[in-house]
Design a protein around this motif. Sequence first.
Motif, mmCIF file in Angstrom:
data_model
loop_
_atom_site.group_PDB
_atom_site.id
_atom_site.type_symbol
_atom_site.label_atom_id
_atom_site.label_comp_id
_atom_site.label_asym_id
_atom_site.label_seq_id
_atom_site.Cartn_x
_atom_site.Cartn_y
_atom_site.Cartn_z
ATOM 1 N N ASN A 41 2.220 -27.860 4.165
ATOM 2 C CA ASN A 41 1.099 -28.652 4.664
ATOM 3 C C ASN A 41 -0.089 -27.731 4.916
ATOM 4 O OD1 ASN A 41 -0.572 -30.479 6.477
ATOM 5 N ND2 ASN A 41 1.213 -31.789 6.126
ATOM 6 N N GLN A 46 -2.250 -32.474 2.745
ATOM 7 C CA GLN A 46 -2.159 -32.862 4.155
ATOM 8 C C GLN A 46 -1.042 -33.862 4.442
ATOM 9 O OE1 GLN A 46 -6.040 -33.575 5.973
ATOM 10 N NE2 GLN A 46 -7.007 -32.111 4.578
ATOM 11 N N ASN A 145 -10.537 -32.480 6.816
ATOM 12 C CA ASN A 145 -9.719 -33.599 6.332
ATOM 13 C C ASN A 145 -10.151 -34.028 4.935
ATOM 14 O OD1 ASN A 145 -8.344 -33.611 8.767
ATOM 15 N ND2 ASN A 145 -9.495 -35.329 9.627
ATOM 16 N N ASP A 148 -8.591 -32.633 1.359
ATOM 17 C CA ASP A 148 -7.262 -32.996 0.843
ATOM 18 C C ASP A 148 -7.344 -33.348 -0.639
ATOM 19 O OD1 ASP A 148 -4.623 -33.631 0.685
ATOM 20 O OD2 ASP A 148 -4.699 -35.314 2.094
#
Length: 230
Positions: A41, A46, A145, A148
Amino acid sequence: MEAIADAGLARSIGLSNFNQRQIQRVLDNCRIKPANLQIENHIYLQQNGLVKFCKANGITVTAYSPLGSKGIEKLLNREVPDLLDNPVVKEIAQRQERTAAQILLRHLLQRGIATIPKSTNAGRLRQNIALFDFELTDDDMAELNGLDQNVRICDFGFFPGPPDTMEPVSTALVPFDAAGTAATGPFEGPSTLICSWKAAYRKSRKAGALHQYVSRNGAAASIDASTAGR
């Protein structure tokens, strides 16, 4: 593994590299629920859907290769993306006056995921644990974020194994949505025992005593309890 926990040889038992379907099969059939799932991860992988599923089932998540494992290029015989050189990561690091590695690790912590970065450099070891005196802003988190890409680095395709029974880790992907779960502690006594076909392969090569594989029908493991304390 449940017998090992019953014998007091492991405080908790867990899983590694399992997808949502495989975890559900374990939950449907186990007596002792897995405490932790260990998976690759990082900003490029993610796995938010899988993390959310674990949170809903009370399973903590640990991220391996949180910095991208650039050093395994020779082993994989292919180019590996350099997460530490990502422009967004470097910009946030400069703004926060932190290292790129600290930004990547703090991102995971704020998602509620434990991390296990690897380093043999004393200075970097100190930096990698100095994560609790700063926070990423909401804007920082949103930027990270957004990186990803569903890109897996550690596909482990080089491991030998029967192709008709092994389920490639690269297929263990689920839809993404935003969620996370926090690891709790401190932990005392024997450490969590992780069920991992990767670790099993490595151990079986060394001792010939641990054999495990992930089959198309789910997880299957056979452990010689005599090796549990090694």
